[in-house]
Design a protein around this motif. Structure first.
Motif, PDB file in Angstrom:
ATOM      1  N   UNK A 173       0.821  -1.213   0.000  1.00 37.13           N
ATOM      2  CA  UNK A 173       0.000   0.000   0.000  1.00 37.13           C
ATOM      3  C   UNK A 173       0.855   1.262   0.000  1.00 37.13           C
ATOM      4  N   UNK A 174       2.067   1.166   0.585  1.00 34.09           N
ATOM      5  CA  UNK A 174       2.952   2.322   0.675  1.00 34.09           C
ATOM      6  C   UNK A 174       3.963   2.367  -0.471  1.00 34.09           C
ATOM      7  N   UNK A 175       3.838   1.435  -1.428  1.00 32.49           N
ATOM      8  CA  UNK A 175       4.710   1.461  -2.595  1.00 32.49           C
ATOM      9  C   UNK A 175       6.029   0.744  -2.437  1.00 32.49           C
ATOM     10  N   UNK A 176       6.226   0.042  -1.330  1.00 33.40           N
ATOM     11  CA  UNK A 176       7.485  -0.686  -1.101  1.00 33.40           C
ATOM     12  C   UNK A 176       7.383  -2.098  -1.655  1.00 33.40           C
ATOM     13  N   UNK A 177       7.540  -2.234  -2.960  1.00 37.85           N
ATOM     14  CA  UNK A 177       7.274  -3.527  -3.598  1.00 37.85           C
ATOM     15  C   UNK A 177       8.303  -4.592  -3.246  1.00 37.85           C
ATOM     16  N   UNK A 178       9.565  -4.214  -3.069  1.00 33.71           N
ATOM     17  CA  UNK A 178      10.586  -5.198  -2.681  1.00 33.71           C
ATOM     18  C   UNK A 178      10.302  -5.729  -1.279  1.00 33.71           C
ATOM     19  N   UNK A 179      10.005  -4.828  -0.350  1.00 32.80           N
ATOM     20  CA  UNK A 179       9.677  -5.254   1.014  1.00 32.80           C
ATOM     21  C   UNK A 179       8.401  -6.080   1.029  1.00 32.80           C
ATOM     22  N   UNK A 180       7.424  -5.688   0.214  1.00 33.24           N
ATOM     23  CA  UNK A 180       6.176  -6.456   0.123  1.00 33.24           C
ATOM     24  C   UNK A 180       6.459  -7.853  -0.413  1.00 33.24           C
ATOM     25  N   UNK A 181       7.244  -7.931  -1.473  1.00 31.05           N
ATOM     26  CA  UNK A 181       7.627  -9.236  -2.055  1.00 31.05           C
ATOM     27  C   UNK A 181       8.235 -10.144  -0.999  1.00 31.05           C
ATOM     28  N   UNK A 182       9.182  -9.614  -0.227  1.00 30.38           N
ATOM     29  CA  UNK A 182       9.888 -10.433   0.761  1.00 30.38           C
ATOM     30  C   UNK A 182       8.952 -10.896   1.872  1.00 30.38           C
ATOM     31  N   UNK A 183       8.039 -10.012   2.292  1.00 31.37           N
ATOM     32  CA  UNK A 183       7.115 -10.374   3.371  1.00 31.37           C
ATOM     33  C   UNK A 183       6.061 -11.368   2.886  1.00 31.37           C
ATOM     34  N   UNK A 184       5.561 -11.208   1.661  1.00 28.27           N
ATOM     35  CA  UNK A 184       4.633 -12.205   1.109  1.00 28.27           C
ATOM     36  C   UNK A 184       5.324 -13.573   1.015  1.00 28.27           C
ATOM     37  N   UNK A 185       6.586 -13.566   0.580  1.00 23.98           N
ATOM     38  CA  UNK A 185       7.328 -14.826   0.474  1.00 23.98           C
ATOM     39  C   UNK A 185       7.474 -15.481   1.839  1.00 23.98           C
ATOM     40  N   UNK A 186       7.759 -14.680   2.864  1.00 24.48           N
ATOM     41  CA  UNK A 186       7.907 -15.225   4.213  1.00 24.48           C
ATOM     42  C   UNK A 186       6.596 -15.828   4.695  1.00 24.48           C
ATOM     43  N   UNK A 187       5.501 -15.140   4.438  1.00 22.74           N
ATOM     44  CA  UNK A 187       4.187 -15.653   4.832  1.00 22.74           C
ATOM     45  C   UNK A 187       3.892 -16.976   4.150  1.00 22.74           C
ATOM     46  N   UNK A 188       4.205 -17.076   2.867  1.00 22.08           N
ATOM     47  CA  UNK A 188       3.917 -18.291   2.104  1.00 22.08           C
ATOM     48  C   UNK A 188       4.832 -19.447   2.481  1.00 22.08           C
ATOM     49  N   UNK A 189       6.027 -19.149   2.933  1.00 25.06           N
ATOM     50  CA  UNK A 189       6.913 -20.230   3.388  1.00 25.06           C
ATOM     51  C   UNK A 189       6.369 -20.876   4.666  1.00 25.06           C
ATOM     52  N   UNK A 190       5.601 -20.104   5.407  1.00 24.74           N
ATOM     53  CA  UNK A 190       4.994 -20.633   6.624  1.00 24.74           C
ATOM     54  C   UNK A 190       3.708 -21.384   6.292  1.00 24.74           C
TER      55      UNK A 190
END
Length: 202
Positions: free
Chosen positions: A99-116
């Motif tokens: 939502x704040x435009x931080x696509x790299x940080x969003x990518x990494x956090x989505x990946x972390x969520x999906x690994x769980x």
């Protein structure tokens, strides 16, 4: 929610029971789209159990829905401090970054969520979209491959996987995935175009 609120007024309840009732009332008010009452109950629940990652995540989700990003970040960070394996808190953090435009940080956090927890279609969609936008494909390919293997067939996701493989230079894997896509859905024109592109490259 109203029944739960009446139950909270009962005498001789243990702190554990009051915590459970406040949390449940907060969830009910959130579903009823009355965020002010939901927030009040979440904060009361945290008074009884300050180390509840579930309530912190719910509070973060509520703040996120209201675009109170700073408060949402604080809540999700607290949830992750208490439970680093909270896929919901990671998803919430990713949503804030997006939502704040931080696509790299969003990518990494989505990946972390999906690994769980891999079974999160919305997180998969956002991860793949972010991967293409920031031109980082490896993590998305790894996660999407696992998701495709464990989920019902989805032509668009299979095509996305073929595209990720193509961008990573693995033409053979990309062609194989695209052909699988066409075997199941012969009219998928994008998969056919990708195969043509790969054959020209080879």
């Amino acid at each position: 929610a109203e029944v739960l609120e009446r139950a909270i007024l009962m005498k001789d309840l243990s702190d554990k029971h009051r915590y459970d009732l406040h949390q449940a009332a907060g969830n009910a008010w959130l579903r009823a789209q009355v965020p002010t009452k939901a927030e009040r109950h979440y904060r009361k629940a945290l008074e009884y159990h300050p180390h509840s990652d579930a309530v912190a995540t719910n509070l973060g989700t509520l703040c996120l829905q209201q675009r109170r990003f700073d408060e949402a970040i604080t809540a999700f960070e607290e949830s992750l401090r208490l439970n680093p394996k909270s896929e919901r808190a990671w998803f919430g953090m990713a949503s804030i970054h997006l939502a704040m435009g931080g696509k790299k940080a969003a990518h990494d956090a989505f990946a972390e969520s999906l690994r769980i927890k891999i079974q999160q279609p919305q997180a998969i969609f956002h991860l793949v979209k972010c991967a293409y936008e920031i031109k980082e494909y490896a993590a998305a390919r790894e996660i999407l491959r696992e998701y495709v293997e464990t989920s019902p067939f989805n032509a668009n996701l299979l095509y996305s996987l073929a595209g990720l493989e193509y961008h990573l230079g693995d033409s053979l894997a990309s062609a194989r995935t695209a052909r699988t896509n066409l075997q199941i859905q012969p009219t998928h024109s994008e998969a056919a175009s990708l195969i043509g592109l790969i054959e020209k490259r080879l």
